[in-house]
Design a protein around this motif. Sequence first.
Motif, PDB file in Angstrom:
ATOM      1  N   MET A   1       0.843  -1.190   0.000  1.00 21.90           N
ATOM      2  CA  MET A   1       0.000   0.000   0.000  1.00 21.90           C
ATOM      3  C   MET A   1       0.885   1.249   0.000  1.00 21.90           C
ATOM      4  O   MET A   1       1.858   1.314   0.740  1.00 21.90           O
ATOM      5  N   LYS A   2       0.508   2.239  -0.810  1.00 19.38           N
ATOM      6  CA  LYS A   2       1.268   3.488  -0.854  1.00 19.38           C
ATOM      7  C   LYS A   2       1.025   4.284   0.428  1.00 19.38           C
ATOM      8  O   LYS A   2      -0.073   4.227   0.998  1.00 19.38           O
ATOM      9  N   GLU A   4       0.477   7.382   0.858  1.00 24.15           N
ATOM     10  CA  GLU A   4      -0.633   8.320   0.708  1.00 24.15           C
ATOM     11  C   GLU A   4      -1.977   7.642   0.984  1.00 24.15           C
ATOM     12  O   GLU A   4      -2.838   8.197   1.673  1.00 24.15           O
ATOM     13  N   ASP A   5      -2.154   6.413   0.464  1.00 23.18           N
ATOM     14  CA  ASP A   5      -3.402   5.667   0.692  1.00 23.18           C
ATOM     15  C   ASP A   5      -3.523   5.245   2.155  1.00 23.18           C
ATOM     16  O   ASP A   5      -4.613   5.255   2.733  1.00 23.18           O
ATOM     17  N   ASP A   6      -2.406   4.883   2.753  1.00 27.04           N
ATOM     18  CA  ASP A   6      -2.366   4.501   4.159  1.00 27.04           C
ATOM     19  C   ASP A   6      -2.848   5.669   5.030  1.00 27.04           C
ATOM     20  O   ASP A   6      -3.683   5.507   5.928  1.00 27.04           O
ATOM     21  N   LYS A   8      -4.665   8.242   4.063  1.00 30.63           N
ATOM     22  CA  LYS A   8      -6.096   8.493   3.794  1.00 30.63           C
ATOM     23  C   LYS A   8      -6.976   7.562   4.621  1.00 30.63           C
ATOM     24  O   LYS A   8      -7.976   7.981   5.194  1.00 30.63           O
ATOM     25  N   GLN A   9      -6.618   6.276   4.651  1.00 32.90           N
ATOM     26  CA  GLN A   9      -7.393   5.289   5.421  1.00 32.90           C
ATOM     27  C   GLN A   9      -7.383   5.624   6.920  1.00 32.90           C
ATOM     28  O   GLN A   9      -8.411   5.546   7.585  1.00 32.90           O
TER      29      GLN A   9
END
Length: 194
Positions: A1-2, A4-6, A8-9
Amino acid sequence: MKQEDDIKQAIETMRKGGVILYPTDTVWGIGCDATNAEAVKRVYEIKQREDSKALICLVDSDARMQRYFRNVPDVAWQLIDSLKEATDAKPTTLILDGAINLAPNLIAEDGSLGIRITNEPFSKELCFRFQKAIVSTSANISGEPAAQNYCDIDPRILEAVDYVCWSRRQEHKPHTPSSIIKLKENGEVTVIRK
């Protein structure tokens, strides 16, 4: 997982009142929105810790820190400036009086709060994007050793939180808790933990 996505979550989880596990500038931490009293209560429950023992918060900047205190004493700004200049400075948590704009169960009985400006890339970006203080307490059951790395985290804690960050999970290196310094408005300085 990138990353940035981490992030966001993690933010989405905290906005919904959830509790996260995340890497910080010191040890792995249990975190939540520092303005949400229900989420803070869950952090105490997960740690099996009395709520009379205060938790600390992480922020990304001086400006954000200032939002959470009636008055930040000059000695605090001097210390923050000296920490910025020192390239090898240990992360330092400041306990300041007159905490405001936070969940009441996060603030100590004497009105003080421990806060730290993080410079570690993941937690700094998380705080910056969340736009609020984030609770940061070591990812362990109260009385047990702090989780220096992801692999050290007790399974009971992993199961109790709503989101576990992916960033820095592979890391295996020594991390230590922050220094803690209490600063009174009159300029009095007490070192609680070196």
